[in-house]
Design an enzyme around this catalytic site. Structure first.
Site, PDB file in Angstrom:
ATOM      1  N   GLU A 102      -8.888   2.191   9.629  1.00  0.00           N
ATOM      2  CA  GLU A 102      -9.381   2.405   8.387  1.00  0.00           C
ATOM      3  C   GLU A 102     -10.600   2.411   7.931  1.00  0.00           C
ATOM      4  O   GLU A 102     -11.084   2.961   7.429  1.00  0.00           O
ATOM      5  CB  GLU A 102      -8.646   1.152   7.429  1.00  0.00           C
ATOM      6  CG  GLU A 102      -7.107   1.686   7.489  1.00  0.00           C
ATOM      7  CD  GLU A 102      -6.233   1.148   8.352  1.00  0.00           C
ATOM      8  OE1 GLU A 102      -4.978   1.613   8.544  1.00  0.00           O
ATOM      9  OE2 GLU A 102      -6.600   0.424   9.068  1.00  0.00           O
ATOM     10  N   HIS A 171       1.726  -7.188   3.568  1.00  0.00           N
ATOM     11  CA  HIS A 171       1.954  -5.632   3.201  1.00  0.00           C
ATOM     12  C   HIS A 171       2.493  -5.829   1.849  1.00  0.00           C
ATOM     13  O   HIS A 171       2.938  -4.324   1.415  1.00  0.00           O
ATOM     14  CB  HIS A 171       3.101  -5.136   4.309  1.00  0.00           C
ATOM     15  CG  HIS A 171       2.531  -5.120   5.549  1.00  0.00           C
ATOM     16  ND1 HIS A 171       3.211  -5.717   6.746  1.00  0.00           N
ATOM     17  CD2 HIS A 171       1.467  -4.814   6.204  1.00  0.00           C
ATOM     18  CE1 HIS A 171       2.853  -5.545   7.698  1.00  0.00           C
ATOM     19  NE2 HIS A 171       1.385  -5.087   7.524  1.00  0.00           N
TER      20      HIS A 171
END
Length: 373
Positions: A102, A171
């Site tokens: 990312e 998450h």
């Protein structure tokens, strides 16, 4: 305080999500109260997934500078199939698969935006955007201001945000309040297919960086859409929407909690004759305070509903805005915040079920504010 939430069926991080039919919202169905708002008549339906997909495809057709980049967005058609078919249609130059980095692909995309391209950056989960927080917050959000308006950074960061089912604490966070606190960027939170389509098209055209927070459990949900929504020129303003008119209390919420709030409002009316107004924020930054104030001045009562942690959340900001506006003088009772539990999201289903609001919890909060037994 702990809360309960109904859960869907989970098939792994790279599988499409599907809710049980019993928990689906039927949009366009007449709400059974005086003062309810009916949607535009339509026989066309669209899933949130297809709304996002069509919005990106149309904007890529419209502007050759728009491209999509992220993990598995191309050959795999997206981890949640939101980018399905776009590689075949637009090719590898404009639908770009990346390694699992990312920090790398977000930095590359911000650089491309500073040079005049218009990236759509997909995070497989917004939890993973923390790997790229410097690029999002320090590079993308601040450059336009720090350059005196001479250097645009037109970019959209999008992907699933918040808890799904059984994906663990790392998450499951909702980053609406995190990114909503940053000047220089817009933060959008769609609920319905019409929201997803209109807001994403507006975000892609916006000269500012936009964080677009989707709900994974809504991807497969179908909503009725108007003919206007299907137009290639359809965009939505960053304003709140009154999903259901009411006179007794205002429920301010966003994304999947709009569904739960509408269900709670119907139950409250049937069982107690309470007329609840449900407002879908759609945008966290800018926040449509005017619509909230107008609603509170009408109903004189307010609760906020979110699936974030209770501290420093969106509800807290709404309460502060009400305190600092003329709406405070119209309140007949203190504002009640409904949030997730103040714990990292549990993995075990038996615990996760209690971690977030559901229609019963929302209804209980409404009854508390209205002093209804």
């Amino acid at each position: 305080m702990v809360f309960k939430v109904p859960v869907g069926l989970f098939g792994g991080a790279k599988q499409m999500m599907r809710l049980p039919a019993s928990s689906r919202t039927i949009v366009g169905q007449g709400l059974s109260a005086a003062g309810s708002q009916l949607r535009m008549a339509s026989t066309k339906t669209m899933t949130v997934r297809d709304a996002l997909n069509s919005a990106m495809a149309e904007e890529m057709d419209r502007d050759d500078d728009v491209f999509i980049i992220g993990e598995e967005v191309a050959q795999y058609n997206g981890a949640y199939k939101v980018t399905k078919g776009l590689l075949d249609r637009f090719g590898e130059r404009r639908v770009v698969d990346t390694p699992i980095t990312e920090m790398g692909f977000t930095g590359l995309s911000v650089g491309a935006a500073l040079k005049g391209l218009k990236p759509i950056v997909e995070f497989m989960s917004f939890n993973f955007s923390m790997q790229a927080i410097d690029q999002v917050v320090n590079s993308a959000a601040k450059t336009y201001y720090m350059s005196g308006g001479t250097q645009k950074c037109q970019i959209v960061f999008r992907g699933p945000n918040g808890a799904a089912v059984g994906v663990g604490a790392q998450h499951s966070q909702d980053f609406s309040a995190w990114y909503g606190s940053i000047p220089g960027m817009k933060v959008l939170v769609p609920y319905s297919a019409e929201d997803a389509r209109g807001l994403l098209k507006a975000a892609i055209r916006d000269p500012n960086p936009v964080v677009f927070l989707e709900n994974e459990l809504l991807y497969g949900e179908s909503f009725e859409v108007s003919e206007e929504c299907l137009s290639t020129d359809f965009t939505l303003p960053y304003t709140a929407k009154v999903e259901r008119e009411g006179t007794d209390i205002s429920i301010i919420t966003y994304t999947r909690n709009v569904q739960f709030s509408l269900q709670a409002a119907e139950t409250l009316e049937k069982q107690h004759g309470i007329s609840a107004e449900v407002i879908n924020l759609r945008s966290i930054r800018p926040m449509d305070v005017d619509t909230i104030v107008k609603s509170v001045k009408k109903t004189n009562h307010l609760i906020t509903v979110e699936s974030t942690f209770p501290n420093f959340g969106v509800g807290s900001e709404i309460v502060a805005q009400i305190m600092e506006s003329e709406a405070f003088d119209y309140l007949d009772a203190p504002v009640q915040r409904v949030t997730g539990a103040d714990v990292p999201t549990p993995y075990a289903k038996e615990l996760e079920d209690f971690a977030f609001p559901d229609p019963d919890v929302i209804a209980s909060a409404v009854k508390k504010v209205l002093s209804v037994e």
